[in-house]
Write an enzyme that holds these catalytic residues in place. Structure first.
Site, mmCIF file in Angstrom:
data_model
loop_
_atom_site.group_PDB
_atom_site.id
_atom_site.type_symbol
_atom_site.label_atom_id
_atom_site.label_comp_id
_atom_site.label_asym_id
_atom_site.label_seq_id
_atom_site.Cartn_x
_atom_site.Cartn_y
_atom_site.Cartn_z
ATOM 1 C CG HIS A 130 7.439 4.855 5.157
ATOM 2 N ND1 HIS A 130 6.073 4.735 5.048
ATOM 3 C CD2 HIS A 130 7.748 6.124 4.754
ATOM 4 C CE1 HIS A 130 5.576 5.878 4.596
ATOM 5 N NE2 HIS A 130 6.563 6.738 4.410
ATOM 6 C CG ASN A 162 3.287 -0.604 7.508
ATOM 7 O OD1 ASN A 162 4.419 -0.179 7.674
ATOM 8 N ND2 ASN A 162 2.319 0.140 6.986
#
Length: 288
Positions: A130, A162
């Protein structure tokens, strides 16, 4: 899974234009080198009305998308966002939306031939990372679901990045709302050069079968905070690789101009930058 490496050869000499490393491992960045970024068509104004473009403007086109909790510019060539912009406050971070009710989806606002596809990420070895975090969009289910569109995603190393260091940086940005009235954050990918055999190259993997989605070498977050009439600004650039949890966040603190030069972007240009204080002089840039 079929993979290729995209390579751009840079024939630029190394000199005084070199700046300090952006990340661990001494990855230098040369100011004269720009990564493959697309400019928005809007910069042309009405200049497409001429004999050379009589039958159409070929591009490049960057799709501007406005969502509930973010705005983004999508790069059709790289199938990555150019940038994703957010505005965070204590109030708008509140909500009860649950990410377990959201699923990753292709963005139908992008023409099929230019989209990132779910199958591109399948067994690629990369997370769908994201740019606007799901945790920033708890406002309602619609806002949460919009963060799972692939136009808000980019391939990121999973373990150590991440799921770890990048997530800590996201939490750091959210926590700034406890000390400042408004937090503006712009995140995105970078494609930075490396030196091999005395020459400079931009190399990045491309995932998908056929190859479709570029894997950035680095990522940035540019953060502007406002308290009353005072502004502070900071930028962080991190390599797309596992980073030790003990690495200080200040190791990745870079001049905003460095990110602008690398990405071909200009941040918060409506403000006079000489009157803005550095973020890390206003608050402690570290993970609690």
């Amino acid at each position: 899974m079929f993979r290729i490496l995209a390579v751009v050869v840079a024939s630029i000499s190394i000199g005084a234009s070199a700046v300090p490393a952006l990340s661990q491992g001494n990855d230098p960045y040369i100011f004269d080198l720009n990564p493959p970024q697309l400019d928005v068509r809007a910069s042309l104004g009405d200049n497409t009305d001429n004999e050379f473009l009589k039958y159409g403007y070929p591009g490049p086109v960057s799709d501007f998308l406005l969502r509930s909790r973010y705005a983004t510019s999508f790069n059709r060539a790289l199938r990555n966002p150019n940038w994703v912009a957010e505005h965070l406050t204590l109030a708008n971070l509140n909500g009860t939306a649950d990410r377990s009710n959201a699923v990753f989806k292709e963005d139908k606002d992008i023409p099929v031939m230019f989209r990132a596809h779910l199958k591109d990420y399948y067994r690629s070895g990369f997370d769908r990372g994201h740019m606007c975090p799901a945790a920033d969009a708890k406002k309602d289910d619609q806002a949460m679901k919009e963060t799972f569109l692939l136009t808000n995603m980019t391939p990121q190393v999973g373990v150590g990045f991440n799921r770890n260091y990048w997530a800590y940086l996201e939490a750091f940005v959210r926590d700034l709302t406890k000390s400042f009235d408004d937090v503006y954050c712009i995140s995105g990918p970078l494609y930075l050069p490396v030196q091999e055999d005395g020459k400079w190259y931009v190399k990045y993997e491309v995932i998908g079968n056929p190859p479709n989605v570029a894997v950035p070498t680095h990522f940035f977050k540019v953060v502007l905070v406002k308290q009353g009439s005072d502004f502070s600004l900071g930028a962080f650039a991190l390599p797309n690789k596992a980073i030790d949890n003990s690495a200080p966040l200040t190791d990745f603190d870079v001049p905003v101009e460095t990110v602008e030069k690398a990405a071909g972007l200009v941040f918060f240009d409506k403000l006079e930058r000489t009157s803005i204080t550095p973020l890390c002089s206003k608050t402690k840039c570290s993970f609690k």
